[in-house]
Design an enzyme around this catalytic site. Structure first.
Site, short mmCIF file in Angstrom:
data_model
loop_
_atom_site.label_atom_id
_atom_site.label_comp_id
_atom_site.label_asym_id
_atom_site.label_seq_id
_atom_site.Cartn_x
_atom_site.Cartn_y
_atom_site.Cartn_z
N GLY A 24 30.78 47.88 38.84
CA GLY A 24 30.93 47.66 37.40
C GLY A 24 29.57 47.41 36.77
O GLY A 24 28.52 47.51 37.43
N PHE A 25 29.59 47.10 35.48
CA PHE A 25 28.34 46.83 34.73
C PHE A 25 27.54 45.71 35.41
O PHE A 25 26.44 45.95 35.94
CB PHE A 25 28.72 46.50 33.28
N ASN A 33 37.59 49.57 43.12
CA ASN A 33 38.64 50.60 43.00
C ASN A 33 38.39 51.49 41.78
O ASN A 33 39.23 52.32 41.45
CB ASN A 33 40.04 49.96 42.93
N ASN A 82 42.78 37.16 48.22
CA ASN A 82 42.26 38.04 49.28
C ASN A 82 40.75 37.81 49.47
O ASN A 82 40.27 37.76 50.61
CB ASN A 82 42.54 39.51 48.97
N TYR A 110 44.18 38.17 30.89
CA TYR A 110 42.82 37.97 31.39
C TYR A 110 42.51 36.48 31.49
O TYR A 110 42.08 35.99 32.54
CB TYR A 110 41.85 38.65 30.43
P1 NAD Z 1 33.29 45.89 34.49
O1 NAD Z 1 34.64 46.33 34.04
O2 NAD Z 1 32.14 46.80 34.21
O3 NAD Z 1 33.29 45.58 36.05
C1 NAD Z 1 34.43 45.13 36.75
C2 NAD Z 1 34.50 45.91 38.06
O4 NAD Z 1 35.63 45.44 38.82
C3 NAD Z 1 34.72 47.42 37.84
O5 NAD Z 1 33.81 48.16 38.62
C4 NAD Z 1 36.16 47.64 38.30
O6 NAD Z 1 36.39 48.96 38.74
C5 NAD Z 1 36.28 46.58 39.38
N1 NAD Z 1 37.67 46.21 39.69
C6 NAD Z 1 38.64 45.80 38.84
N2 NAD Z 1 39.79 45.56 39.51
C7 NAD Z 1 39.53 45.79 40.83
C8 NAD Z 1 40.30 45.72 42.01
N3 NAD Z 1 41.61 45.37 41.99
N4 NAD Z 1 39.70 46.00 43.19
C9 NAD Z 1 38.41 46.37 43.25
N5 NAD Z 1 37.62 46.48 42.14
C10 NAD Z 1 38.18 46.19 40.95
O7 NAD Z 1 33.05 44.45 33.83
P2 NAD Z 1 31.76 43.49 33.88
O8 NAD Z 1 31.39 43.18 32.50
O9 NAD Z 1 30.75 44.02 34.81
O10 NAD Z 1 32.43 42.18 34.50
C11 NAD Z 1 32.24 41.81 35.85
C12 NAD Z 1 32.84 40.44 36.09
O11 NAD Z 1 32.19 39.48 35.25
C13 NAD Z 1 34.33 40.34 35.78
O12 NAD Z 1 34.94 39.48 36.72
C14 NAD Z 1 34.37 39.71 34.42
O13 NAD Z 1 35.56 38.99 34.21
C15 NAD Z 1 33.15 38.80 34.46
N6 NAD Z 1 32.63 38.53 33.10
C16 NAD Z 1 31.85 39.44 32.45
C17 NAD Z 1 31.38 39.14 31.17
C18 NAD Z 1 30.47 40.07 30.41
O14 NAD Z 1 30.08 39.73 29.30
N7 NAD Z 1 30.05 41.21 30.93
C19 NAD Z 1 31.74 37.94 30.55
C20 NAD Z 1 32.57 37.07 31.25
C21 NAD Z 1 32.99 37.36 32.54
#
Ligand code: NAD
Ligand code: UDP
Length: 314
Positions: free
Chosen positions: A12-13, A34, A101, A147
Protein backbone atom coordinates in the site's frame (compact mmCIF):
# COMPACT_ATOMS: atom_id res chain seq x y z
CA UNK A 1 17.16 -11.16 16.20
CA UNK A 2 17.35 -12.58 12.68
CA UNK A 3 14.38 -13.29 10.42
CA UNK A 4 12.58 -10.89 8.11
CA UNK A 5 10.36 -7.99 9.05
CA UNK A 6 6.89 -9.23 8.01
CA UNK A 7 4.76 -6.33 6.78
CA UNK A 8 1.04 -6.92 6.11
CA UNK A 9 -0.35 -4.36 3.66
CA UNK A 10 3.22 -3.64 2.56
CA UNK A 11 2.18 -2.93 -1.05
CA UNK A 12 0.00 0.00 0.00
CA UNK A 13 0.92 3.69 0.12
CA UNK A 14 2.47 3.75 3.60
CA UNK A 15 3.47 0.09 3.55
CA UNK A 16 5.68 0.56 0.49
CA UNK A 17 7.61 3.33 2.29
CA UNK A 18 7.92 1.21 5.44
CA UNK A 19 9.29 -1.73 3.35
CA UNK A 20 11.79 0.65 1.73
CA UNK A 21 12.98 2.04 5.08
CA UNK A 22 13.54 -1.40 6.68
CA UNK A 23 15.50 -2.53 3.61
CA UNK A 24 17.60 0.64 3.87
CA UNK A 25 18.40 -0.42 7.46
CA UNK A 26 19.78 -3.71 6.11
CA UNK A 27 16.77 -5.82 7.17
CA UNK A 28 15.07 -8.58 5.15
CA UNK A 29 11.45 -7.75 4.35
CA UNK A 30 8.55 -10.12 3.70
CA UNK A 31 5.61 -8.17 2.32
CA UNK A 32 2.13 -9.75 2.45
CA UNK A 33 -0.69 -8.08 0.53
CA UNK A 34 -3.95 -9.08 -1.18
CA UNK A 35 -3.90 -5.89 -3.34
CA UNK A 36 -7.47 -4.89 -2.39
CA UNK A 37 -6.35 -1.23 -2.32
CA UNK A 38 -2.58 -1.53 -2.85
CA UNK A 39 -0.65 -2.67 -5.91
CA UNK A 40 2.51 -4.63 -6.71
CA UNK A 41 3.75 -1.60 -8.65
CA UNK A 42 4.14 0.30 -5.35
CA UNK A 43 7.01 -2.06 -4.48
CA UNK A 44 8.19 -2.77 -8.05
CA UNK A 45 11.41 -0.81 -7.40
CA UNK A 46 12.24 -3.18 -4.49
CA UNK A 47 11.74 -6.45 -6.42
CA UNK A 48 15.38 -6.76 -7.52
CA UNK A 49 16.61 -6.59 -3.92
CA UNK A 50 17.28 -10.22 -2.82
CA UNK A 51 16.29 -9.25 0.75
CA UNK A 52 12.77 -8.34 -0.41
CA UNK A 53 9.95 -10.86 -0.91
CA UNK A 54 6.40 -10.05 -2.01
CA UNK A 55 3.70 -12.67 -1.37
CA UNK A 56 0.07 -12.29 -2.42
CA UNK A 57 -1.85 -13.28 0.70
CA UNK A 58 -5.06 -12.23 2.44
CA UNK A 59 -4.19 -11.85 6.14
CA UNK A 60 -7.74 -12.79 7.13
CA UNK A 61 -6.50 -16.31 6.26
CA UNK A 62 -3.86 -17.89 8.55
CA UNK A 63 -0.27 -17.68 7.31
CA UNK A 64 2.64 -19.95 8.28
CA UNK A 65 5.61 -17.57 8.30
CA UNK A 66 8.83 -19.38 7.31
CA UNK A 67 11.43 -18.37 8.39
CA UNK A 68 10.04 -16.88 11.59
CA UNK A 69 9.86 -13.08 11.40
CA UNK A 70 11.86 -10.87 13.76
CA UNK A 71 9.08 -8.23 13.75
CA UNK A 72 5.49 -8.07 12.46
CA UNK A 73 4.18 -4.72 11.21
CA UNK A 74 0.42 -5.06 10.74
CA UNK A 75 -0.68 -2.38 8.27
CA UNK A 76 -3.24 -4.25 6.15
CA UNK A 77 -6.57 -2.41 5.91
CA UNK A 78 -8.35 -0.19 3.42
CA UNK A 79 -7.70 3.34 4.70
CA UNK A 80 -9.38 5.79 2.32
CA UNK A 81 -13.03 6.53 3.21
CA UNK A 82 -14.32 5.65 -0.30
CA UNK A 83 -12.29 2.39 -0.17
CA UNK A 84 -13.57 1.21 3.20
CA UNK A 85 -17.13 2.35 2.45
CA UNK A 86 -16.99 0.25 -0.76
CA UNK A 87 -15.50 -2.72 1.16
CA UNK A 88 -17.24 -2.69 4.55
CA UNK A 89 -17.02 -6.43 5.32
CA UNK A 90 -13.37 -6.93 4.20
CA UNK A 91 -12.49 -3.86 6.33
CA UNK A 92 -14.17 -5.34 9.41
CA UNK A 93 -12.55 -8.72 8.70
CA UNK A 94 -9.02 -7.43 8.28
CA UNK A 95 -9.27 -5.33 11.45
CA UNK A 96 -10.60 -8.27 13.47
CA UNK A 97 -9.63 -11.69 12.02
CA UNK A 98 -6.63 -10.22 10.18
CA UNK A 99 -5.29 -8.66 13.38
CA UNK A 100 -5.71 -11.93 15.32
CA UNK A 101 -3.84 -13.79 12.54
CA UNK A 102 -1.03 -11.21 12.58
CA UNK A 103 -0.84 -11.49 16.39
CA UNK A 104 -0.66 -15.29 16.16
CA UNK A 105 2.21 -15.04 13.66
CA UNK A 106 4.07 -12.74 16.08
CA UNK A 107 3.30 -14.97 19.06
CA UNK A 108 4.47 -18.15 17.29
CA UNK A 109 7.74 -16.38 16.39
CA UNK A 110 8.06 -14.67 19.79
CA UNK A 111 8.48 -11.47 17.78
CA UNK A 112 7.23 -7.94 18.52
CA UNK A 113 4.17 -6.65 16.64
CA UNK A 114 3.39 -3.06 15.67
CA UNK A 115 -0.20 -2.16 14.70
CA UNK A 116 -0.91 0.85 12.49
CA UNK A 117 -4.07 2.23 14.08
CA UNK A 118 -5.66 5.55 13.23
CA UNK A 119 -6.87 8.92 14.49
CA UNK A 120 -10.32 7.60 13.45
CA UNK A 121 -10.46 5.83 16.85
CA UNK A 122 -11.29 9.36 18.11
CA UNK A 123 -14.23 9.58 15.63
CA UNK A 124 -15.73 13.09 15.38
CA UNK A 125 -13.79 14.44 18.37
CA UNK A 126 -15.19 16.77 21.02
CA UNK A 127 -11.65 17.49 22.22
CA UNK A 128 -9.11 19.24 20.00
CA UNK A 129 -6.21 18.45 19.69
CA UNK A 130 -6.64 14.77 20.59
CA UNK A 131 -4.33 13.23 23.23
CA UNK A 132 -4.06 9.42 23.43
CA UNK A 133 -6.07 9.52 26.67
CA UNK A 134 -9.17 10.80 24.80
CA UNK A 135 -11.63 7.92 24.37
CA UNK A 136 -13.31 9.28 21.27
CA UNK A 137 -16.74 10.00 19.85
CA UNK A 138 -17.42 7.14 17.44
CA UNK A 139 -20.74 5.93 16.06
CA UNK A 140 -20.72 2.14 16.34
CA UNK A 141 -23.41 1.80 13.63
CA UNK A 142 -22.71 4.67 11.18
CA UNK A 143 -21.07 4.08 7.77
CA UNK A 144 -17.56 4.89 9.05
CA UNK A 145 -17.94 2.38 11.90
CA UNK A 146 -16.63 -0.44 9.69
CA UNK A 147 -13.20 1.22 9.78
CA UNK A 148 -13.31 3.02 13.13
CA UNK A 149 -14.64 0.08 15.13
CA UNK A 150 -12.40 -2.43 13.32
CA UNK A 151 -9.38 -0.37 14.39
CA UNK A 152 -10.70 -0.01 17.93
CA UNK A 153 -11.15 -3.81 18.05
CA UNK A 154 -7.64 -4.24 16.61
CA UNK A 155 -6.20 -2.07 19.40
CA UNK A 156 -8.13 -4.09 22.01
CA UNK A 157 -6.84 -7.37 20.52
CA UNK A 158 -3.23 -6.11 20.54
CA UNK A 159 -3.48 -5.01 24.18
CA UNK A 160 -5.07 -8.37 25.12
CA UNK A 161 -2.17 -10.31 23.54
CA UNK A 162 0.25 -8.03 25.36
CA UNK A 163 -1.48 -8.51 28.72
CA UNK A 164 -2.33 -12.22 28.34
CA UNK A 165 0.80 -13.53 26.61
CA UNK A 166 3.38 -10.84 27.36
CA UNK A 167 3.72 -10.19 23.61
CA UNK A 168 5.90 -7.14 22.88
CA UNK A 169 3.37 -4.92 21.07
CA UNK A 170 3.19 -1.30 19.90
CA UNK A 171 0.29 0.76 18.58
CA UNK A 172 0.69 3.86 16.43
CA UNK A 173 -2.34 6.10 15.85
CA UNK A 174 -1.64 7.67 12.47
CA UNK A 175 -3.15 11.04 11.52
CA UNK A 176 -3.73 12.04 7.84
CA UNK A 177 -0.53 11.32 5.96
CA UNK A 178 0.28 12.08 2.32
CA UNK A 179 3.10 11.89 -0.19
CA UNK A 180 4.32 9.98 -3.25
CA UNK A 181 2.50 6.68 -3.94
CA UNK A 182 -0.77 7.90 -2.37
CA UNK A 183 -2.55 6.91 -5.59
CA UNK A 184 -4.31 9.61 -7.66
CA UNK A 185 -7.49 7.48 -7.60
CA UNK A 186 -7.33 6.75 -3.85
CA UNK A 187 -10.19 9.15 -3.07
CA UNK A 188 -8.67 11.05 -0.13
CA UNK A 189 -8.59 14.88 -0.15
CA UNK A 190 -4.98 15.50 -1.26
CA UNK A 191 -4.91 13.05 -4.20
CA UNK A 192 -8.40 14.17 -5.30
CA UNK A 193 -7.54 17.89 -5.19
CA UNK A 194 -4.13 17.51 -6.87
CA UNK A 195 -5.52 15.30 -9.65
CA UNK A 196 -8.43 17.67 -10.21
CA UNK A 197 -6.10 20.71 -10.23
CA UNK A 198 -3.64 19.11 -12.67
CA UNK A 199 -6.44 17.98 -14.99
CA UNK A 200 -8.23 21.34 -14.81
CA UNK A 201 -11.42 19.76 -13.49
CA UNK A 202 -13.43 21.20 -10.57
CA UNK A 203 -12.01 20.83 -7.04
CA UNK A 204 -14.66 19.00 -5.01
CA UNK A 205 -14.93 20.32 -1.45
CA UNK A 206 -17.31 18.29 0.70
CA UNK A 207 -19.39 20.51 2.99
CA UNK A 208 -18.35 24.16 3.33
CA UNK A 209 -14.61 23.40 3.67
CA UNK A 210 -14.41 24.64 7.28
CA UNK A 211 -13.63 21.16 8.64
CA UNK A 212 -9.99 20.71 9.65
CA UNK A 213 -7.30 18.07 9.20
CA UNK A 214 -3.57 18.04 10.02
CA UNK A 215 -1.41 16.63 7.22
CA UNK A 216 1.85 14.77 7.83
CA UNK A 217 4.44 14.12 5.11
CA UNK A 218 5.13 10.41 4.61
CA UNK A 219 8.88 10.57 5.40
CA UNK A 220 8.19 12.08 8.83
CA UNK A 221 5.54 9.46 9.61
CA UNK A 222 7.68 6.51 8.56
CA UNK A 223 10.62 7.75 10.66
CA UNK A 224 8.24 7.83 13.64
CA UNK A 225 6.95 4.30 12.95
CA UNK A 226 10.47 2.85 12.84
CA UNK A 227 11.39 4.68 16.01
CA UNK A 228 8.28 3.34 17.81
CA UNK A 229 9.10 -0.19 16.58
CA UNK A 230 12.45 0.07 18.40
CA UNK A 231 10.92 1.46 21.60
CA UNK A 232 9.56 -0.34 24.67
CA UNK A 233 6.29 1.61 24.56
CA UNK A 234 3.15 -0.55 24.62
CA UNK A 235 0.42 2.08 24.96
CA UNK A 236 -0.85 3.88 21.82
CA UNK A 237 1.23 6.76 20.46
CA UNK A 238 -0.15 9.48 18.14
CA UNK A 239 1.96 10.31 15.09
CA UNK A 240 0.97 13.21 12.86
CA UNK A 241 1.73 16.82 12.07
CA UNK A 242 -0.10 19.17 14.48
CA UNK A 243 -0.29 21.94 11.85
CA UNK A 244 -4.09 22.07 11.56
CA UNK A 245 -5.67 23.48 8.36
CA UNK A 246 -9.18 23.84 6.98
CA UNK A 247 -10.00 21.85 3.85
CA UNK A 248 -10.61 25.18 2.05
CA UNK A 249 -7.06 26.27 2.93
CA UNK A 250 -5.73 22.97 1.61
CA UNK A 251 -7.59 23.41 -1.69
CA UNK A 252 -6.23 26.97 -2.06
CA UNK A 253 -2.64 25.82 -1.44
CA UNK A 254 -2.99 23.08 -4.06
CA UNK A 255 -4.41 25.55 -6.60
CA UNK A 256 -1.45 27.86 -5.87
CA UNK A 257 1.26 25.17 -6.12
CA UNK A 258 -0.16 23.60 -9.27
CA UNK A 259 -0.86 26.99 -10.91
CA UNK A 260 -4.28 25.58 -11.80
CA UNK A 261 -7.34 27.66 -12.64
CA UNK A 262 -9.79 24.89 -11.63
CA UNK A 263 -12.99 26.17 -10.04
CA UNK A 264 -14.05 25.01 -6.57
CA UNK A 265 -17.39 23.20 -6.30
CA UNK A 266 -19.15 22.18 -3.10
CA UNK A 267 -20.61 18.70 -2.58
CA UNK A 268 -22.50 17.08 0.31
CA UNK A 269 -20.47 16.35 3.43
CA UNK A 270 -20.32 12.57 3.97
CA UNK A 271 -22.18 11.25 7.06
CA UNK A 272 -20.15 11.43 10.30
CA UNK A 273 -17.27 13.30 8.62
CA UNK A 274 -15.15 14.59 11.56
CA UNK A 275 -15.34 18.39 11.94
CA UNK A 276 -11.84 18.76 13.39
CA UNK A 277 -8.73 16.62 13.69
CA UNK A 278 -5.34 17.48 15.12
CA UNK A 279 -2.85 15.26 16.95
CA UNK A 280 -1.51 16.03 20.40
CA UNK A 281 2.03 14.67 19.92
CA UNK A 282 3.33 15.31 23.43
CA UNK A 283 3.89 11.58 24.01
CA UNK A 284 5.71 11.03 20.69
CA UNK A 285 7.97 14.00 21.55
CA UNK A 286 8.71 12.61 25.02
CA UNK A 287 9.05 8.91 24.22
CA UNK A 288 10.58 9.01 20.73
CA UNK A 289 12.02 12.55 20.58
CA UNK A 290 9.99 12.63 17.37
CA UNK A 291 8.92 15.81 15.62
CA UNK A 292 7.64 16.26 12.07
CA UNK A 293 10.17 18.16 9.96
CA UNK A 294 8.44 18.65 6.59
CA UNK A 295 5.87 21.47 6.53
CA UNK A 296 2.90 21.33 4.15
CA UNK A 297 4.55 24.10 2.13
CA UNK A 298 7.40 21.66 1.31
CA UNK A 299 5.60 18.33 1.28
CA UNK A 300 2.80 19.43 -1.04
CA UNK A 301 5.08 20.69 -3.87
CA UNK A 302 7.16 17.47 -3.57
CA UNK A 303 4.00 15.36 -3.82
CA UNK A 304 2.62 17.43 -6.71
CA UNK A 305 5.81 16.65 -8.68
CA UNK A 306 5.15 12.96 -8.16
CA UNK A 307 1.49 13.32 -9.23
CA UNK A 308 2.58 15.22 -12.35
CA UNK A 309 4.77 12.32 -13.50
CA UNK A 310 2.25 9.72 -12.37
CA UNK A 311 -0.73 11.26 -14.15
CA UNK A 312 1.40 12.10 -17.20
CA UNK A 313 2.57 8.49 -17.40
CA UNK A 314 -0.87 6.91 -17.12
P1 NAD B 1 -3.48 1.68 1.51
O1 NAD B 1 -4.88 1.32 1.15
O2 NAD B 1 -2.63 2.31 0.46
O3 NAD B 1 -2.71 0.41 2.08
C1 NAD B 1 -3.34 -0.66 2.74
C2 NAD B 1 -2.76 -1.96 2.20
O4 NAD B 1 -3.35 -3.06 2.90
C3 NAD B 1 -3.07 -2.17 0.70
O5 NAD B 1 -1.91 -2.54 0.01
C4 NAD B 1 -4.10 -3.30 0.71
O6 NAD B 1 -4.09 -4.04 -0.49
C5 NAD B 1 -3.65 -4.07 1.94
N1 NAD B 1 -4.70 -4.95 2.50
C6 NAD B 1 -5.96 -4.61 2.86
N2 NAD B 1 -6.63 -5.69 3.32
C7 NAD B 1 -5.75 -6.74 3.28
C8 NAD B 1 -5.83 -8.11 3.62
N3 NAD B 1 -6.97 -8.66 4.10
N4 NAD B 1 -4.73 -8.88 3.47
C9 NAD B 1 -3.58 -8.37 2.98
N5 NAD B 1 -3.44 -7.07 2.62
C10 NAD B 1 -4.52 -6.26 2.77
O7 NAD B 1 -3.58 2.64 2.79
P2 NAD B 1 -2.43 3.39 3.61
O8 NAD B 1 -2.79 4.82 3.66
O9 NAD B 1 -1.10 2.99 3.14
O10 NAD B 1 -2.69 2.80 5.07
C11 NAD B 1 -1.85 1.80 5.63
C12 NAD B 1 -2.23 1.57 7.08
O11 NAD B 1 -2.08 2.79 7.82
C13 NAD B 1 -3.69 1.13 7.27
O12 NAD B 1 -3.74 0.20 8.34
C14 NAD B 1 -4.39 2.40 7.69
O13 NAD B 1 -5.52 2.14 8.48
C15 NAD B 1 -3.30 3.13 8.45
N6 NAD B 1 -3.51 4.59 8.45
C16 NAD B 1 -3.17 5.35 7.37
C17 NAD B 1 -3.40 6.72 7.40
C18 NAD B 1 -2.99 7.64 6.28
O14 NAD B 1 -3.20 8.84 6.39
N7 NAD B 1 -2.39 7.18 5.20
C19 NAD B 1 -4.01 7.31 8.53
C20 NAD B 1 -4.37 6.48 9.58
C21 NAD B 1 -4.10 5.12 9.55
N1 UDP C 1 -12.74 15.84 1.23
C1 UDP C 1 -13.19 16.82 0.35
N2 UDP C 1 -13.13 16.56 -0.99
C2 UDP C 1 -12.62 15.39 -1.50
C3 UDP C 1 -12.14 14.40 -0.58
C4 UDP C 1 -12.23 14.67 0.78
O1 UDP C 1 -13.66 17.90 0.75
O2 UDP C 1 -12.59 15.26 -2.73
C5 UDP C 1 -12.82 16.14 2.68
C6 UDP C 1 -13.46 15.02 3.51
O3 UDP C 1 -14.87 15.16 3.56
C7 UDP C 1 -12.81 15.28 4.87
C8 UDP C 1 -11.41 15.81 4.52
O4 UDP C 1 -11.51 16.28 3.16
O5 UDP C 1 -13.51 16.28 5.57
C9 UDP C 1 -10.30 14.76 4.60
O6 UDP C 1 -10.76 13.63 3.87
P1 UDP C 1 -9.85 12.36 3.59
O7 UDP C 1 -10.70 11.42 2.79
O8 UDP C 1 -8.55 12.78 3.03
O9 UDP C 1 -9.53 11.75 5.01
P2 UDP C 1 -10.36 11.53 6.37
O10 UDP C 1 -9.69 12.43 7.33
O11 UDP C 1 -11.80 11.89 6.16
O12 UDP C 1 -10.17 10.09 6.64
Amino acid sequence: MTGPVLITGGAGFLGSHVCERFLAQGKEVLCLDNFITGAARNVEHLRDDPRFTLVEHDITKPYAAEPAPSLVVHMASPASPPAYLANPIPTLEVGSVGTINALNIARAANAPLLLTSTSEVYGDPEVNPQPESYRGNVSCTGPRSVYDEAKRYAEAAVMAYHRSYGLDTKIVRIFNTYGPRLAPGDGRAIPNFVKQALEGSPITIYGDGSQTRSFCYVDDLVRGILSLAESDEHDPVNLGNPDERTISELAQLILEYTGSSSEIVYRDLPEDDPKVRCPDITRARQILSWEPQVPLEEGLPRSIEWYRSEIGAS
